[in-house]
Design a protein around this motif. Sequence first.
Motif, mmCIF file in Angstrom:
data_model
loop_
_atom_site.group_PDB
_atom_site.id
_atom_site.type_symbol
_atom_site.label_atom_id
_atom_site.label_comp_id
_atom_site.label_asym_id
_atom_site.label_seq_id
_atom_site.Cartn_x
_atom_site.Cartn_y
_atom_site.Cartn_z
ATOM 1 N N LEU A 67 0.667 -1.067 -0.065
ATOM 2 C CA LEU A 67 0.027 -0.013 -0.063
ATOM 3 C C LEU A 67 0.861 1.211 -0.122
ATOM 4 O O LEU A 67 1.870 1.231 0.668
ATOM 5 C CB LEU A 67 -0.869 -0.078 1.224
ATOM 6 N N LEU A 68 0.391 2.376 -0.678
ATOM 7 C CA LEU A 68 1.083 3.562 -0.648
ATOM 8 C C LEU A 68 0.853 4.357 0.643
ATOM 9 O O LEU A 68 1.652 5.329 0.900
ATOM 10 C CB LEU A 68 0.954 4.292 -2.152
ATOM 11 N N LYS A 69 -0.291 3.971 1.190
ATOM 12 C CA LYS A 69 -0.589 4.648 2.483
ATOM 13 C C LYS A 69 -0.992 3.629 3.451
ATOM 14 O O LYS A 69 -1.609 2.635 3.077
ATOM 15 C CB LYS A 69 -1.604 5.523 2.279
ATOM 16 N N GLY A 70 -0.304 3.814 4.660
ATOM 17 C CA GLY A 70 -0.694 2.740 5.725
ATOM 18 C C GLY A 70 0.525 1.452 5.648
ATOM 19 O O GLY A 70 0.938 1.346 4.808
ATOM 20 N N GLU A 71 0.071 0.716 6.497
ATOM 21 C CA GLU A 71 1.112 -0.465 6.580
ATOM 22 C C GLU A 71 0.187 -1.738 5.910
ATOM 23 O O GLU A 71 -0.784 -1.948 5.760
ATOM 24 C CB GLU A 71 0.927 -0.858 8.326
ATOM 25 N N THR A 72 1.347 -2.366 5.068
ATOM 26 C CA THR A 72 0.713 -3.551 4.468
ATOM 27 C C THR A 72 0.955 -4.682 5.514
ATOM 28 O O THR A 72 2.321 -5.078 5.775
ATOM 29 C CB THR A 72 1.722 -3.729 3.163
ATOM 30 N N LYS A 73 0.019 -5.356 5.939
ATOM 31 C CA LYS A 73 0.070 -6.137 6.875
ATOM 32 C C LYS A 73 -0.807 -7.608 6.836
ATOM 33 O O LYS A 73 -1.856 -7.028 6.231
ATOM 34 C CB LYS A 73 -0.143 -5.667 8.383
ATOM 35 N N VAL A 74 -0.443 -8.523 7.152
ATOM 36 C CA VAL A 74 -1.408 -9.853 6.877
ATOM 37 C C VAL A 74 -1.233 -10.582 8.388
ATOM 38 O O VAL A 74 -0.213 -10.885 9.145
ATOM 39 C CB VAL A 74 -1.047 -10.778 6.009
ATOM 40 N N ASP A 75 -2.398 -10.839 8.942
ATOM 41 C CA ASP A 75 -2.353 -11.760 10.192
ATOM 42 C C ASP A 75 -3.218 -12.986 10.103
ATOM 43 O O ASP A 75 -4.336 -12.950 9.746
ATOM 44 C CB ASP A 75 -2.988 -10.978 11.175
ATOM 45 N N TYR A 76 -2.351 -14.296 9.863
ATOM 46 C CA TYR A 76 -2.942 -15.415 9.868
ATOM 47 C C TYR A 76 -3.190 -15.881 11.412
ATOM 48 O O TYR A 76 -2.099 -15.870 11.934
ATOM 49 C CB TYR A 76 -2.084 -16.443 9.223
ATOM 50 N N LEU A 77 -4.493 -16.365 11.549
ATOM 51 C CA LEU A 77 -4.684 -16.798 12.835
ATOM 52 C C LEU A 77 -3.661 -17.915 13.434
ATOM 53 O O LEU A 77 -3.513 -19.155 12.990
ATOM 54 C CB LEU A 77 -5.953 -17.530 12.934
ATOM 55 N N GLY A 78 -3.136 -17.596 14.411
ATOM 56 C CA GLY A 78 -2.241 -18.612 15.160
ATOM 57 C C GLY A 78 -0.895 -18.906 14.369
ATOM 58 O O GLY A 78 -0.305 -19.822 14.797
ATOM 59 N N LYS A 79 -0.749 -18.001 13.447
ATOM 60 C CA LYS A 79 0.463 -18.351 12.494
ATOM 61 C C LYS A 79 1.536 -17.104 12.465
ATOM 62 O O LYS A 79 1.440 -16.440 11.442
ATOM 63 C CB LYS A 79 0.200 -18.914 11.468
ATOM 64 N N PRO A 80 2.135 -16.382 13.619
ATOM 65 C CA PRO A 80 2.719 -15.507 13.631
ATOM 66 C C PRO A 80 3.962 -15.240 12.600
ATOM 67 O O PRO A 80 4.369 -14.391 12.068
ATOM 68 C CB PRO A 80 3.227 -15.153 15.088
ATOM 69 N N GLU A 81 4.704 -16.492 12.441
ATOM 70 C CA GLU A 81 5.738 -16.506 11.680
ATOM 71 C C GLU A 81 5.550 -16.385 10.201
ATOM 72 O O GLU A 81 6.013 -15.854 9.457
ATOM 73 C CB GLU A 81 6.736 -17.646 11.840
ATOM 74 N N GLU A 82 4.409 -17.395 9.921
ATOM 75 C CA GLU A 82 3.887 -17.242 8.415
ATOM 76 C C GLU A 82 3.253 -15.720 8.012
ATOM 77 O O GLU A 82 3.483 -15.262 6.837
ATOM 78 C CB GLU A 82 2.754 -18.059 8.159
ATOM 79 N N SER A 83 2.921 -15.117 9.122
ATOM 80 C CA SER A 83 2.369 -13.876 8.893
ATOM 81 C C SER A 83 3.497 -12.646 8.438
ATOM 82 O O SER A 83 3.245 -11.882 7.743
ATOM 83 C CB SER A 83 1.390 -13.354 10.148
ATOM 84 N N LYS A 84 4.404 -12.808 9.303
ATOM 85 C CA LYS A 84 5.659 -11.971 9.298
ATOM 86 C C LYS A 84 6.279 -12.177 7.928
ATOM 87 O O LYS A 84 6.852 -11.485 7.199
ATOM 88 C CB LYS A 84 6.452 -12.247 10.377
ATOM 89 N N GLU A 85 6.449 -13.438 7.536
ATOM 90 C CA GLU A 85 7.174 -13.657 6.290
ATOM 91 C C GLU A 85 6.315 -13.417 4.933
ATOM 92 O O GLU A 85 6.851 -12.782 3.825
ATOM 93 C CB GLU A 85 7.269 -15.451 6.137
ATOM 94 N N LYS A 86 5.133 -13.401 5.138
ATOM 95 C CA LYS A 86 4.089 -12.903 3.997
ATOM 96 C C LYS A 86 4.258 -11.565 3.791
ATOM 97 O O LYS A 86 4.329 -11.139 2.472
ATOM 98 C CB LYS A 86 2.678 -13.128 4.248
ATOM 99 N N THR A 87 4.759 -10.658 4.645
ATOM 100 C CA THR A 87 4.871 -9.257 4.470
ATOM 101 C C THR A 87 6.175 -8.919 4.753
ATOM 102 O O THR A 87 6.475 -7.659 5.228
ATOM 103 C CB THR A 87 3.925 -8.356 5.040
ATOM 104 N N ARG A 88 7.158 -9.747 4.366
ATOM 105 C CA ARG A 88 8.875 -9.301 4.774
ATOM 106 C C ARG A 88 9.014 -8.248 3.951
ATOM 107 O O ARG A 88 8.687 -8.041 2.863
ATOM 108 C CB ARG A 88 9.388 -10.753 4.287
ATOM 109 N N GLY A 89 9.461 -7.277 4.788
ATOM 110 C CA GLY A 89 10.142 -6.095 4.137
ATOM 111 C C GLY A 89 9.173 -4.908 3.895
ATOM 112 O O GLY A 89 9.526 -4.085 3.149
ATOM 113 N N GLY A 90 7.918 -5.265 4.268
ATOM 114 C CA GLY A 90 6.710 -4.366 4.171
ATOM 115 C C GLY A 90 6.138 -4.787 2.778
ATOM 116 O O GLY A 90 4.999 -3.764 2.410
ATOM 117 N N TRP A 91 6.519 -5.523 2.079
ATOM 118 C CA TRP A 91 5.887 -6.080 0.727
ATOM 119 C C TRP A 91 5.043 -7.293 1.064
ATOM 120 O O TRP A 91 5.449 -8.122 1.295
ATOM 121 C CB TRP A 91 7.015 -6.267 -0.457
#
Length: 229
Positions: A67-91
């Motif tokens: 996103l050009l405005k705001g945070e690009t973020k994904v939250d998978y229920l109970g999967k914090p590491e997968e969520s973090k990897e999905k938006t690694r580096g803000g992408w």
Amino acid sequence: EAFEKRFNVKILEWYGSVEGGFAYKPIGKGPIGSFGKPVPGVMEFKIVDENDNEVPVGQTGELICRLLKGETKVDYLGKPEESKEKTRGGWLRTGDMVHRDAEGWYYFDYRKGSELRRSGDFIQPEYIETVIGKHPDVSEVSVYGVPAASGAPGESDLVAAIACFEGKSVDPKSFYEYLKKNLEANFIPSYLQIVPEIPKTITEKALTRVLKEDFLKGVGTIYKYEDYK
């Protein structure tokens, strides 16, 4: 164009993913087959290789977006590491392999990880499906892999499941001749599985699991390429 003329409709080509990412091609603009461009001022796209380096125009890579405005973020229920990897580096890592032309139009190629290995080659089922889908008698097609008859670890034999238009049918010999004219030898499916229709999920994705189960059980009409060489 032929579809639009036949049914007197206009086709809107677009791209979207569940986690985020959207692009579209306005009707009447851009090349046929492109899913468009990201919405200006809303989202940014990049196509990268396995090391996150941007690839040249025309080369296939993974589509990542933010996103050009705001945070690009994904939250998978109970999967914090997968969520973090999905938006690694803000992408957002879409897992979609695409390419872009010189005018900035994007084209979908295949899903990352969907490749099948056959005789050492990595083959995209979507490419074979595109070729088979152009056959005049074929209404639907799904290409998938089954364990190679050779027993080679990690290798697959290709199966092309097809459903014909109402009142139409395919002769396996002439069909394989069509494939030989339009595909490289290693891309020709080992088996042809003819079904009344391709089973799908509620989101219209082919249920290859069901097709594979029927194939392995010998259910339906199945032809072997080896018999028609």
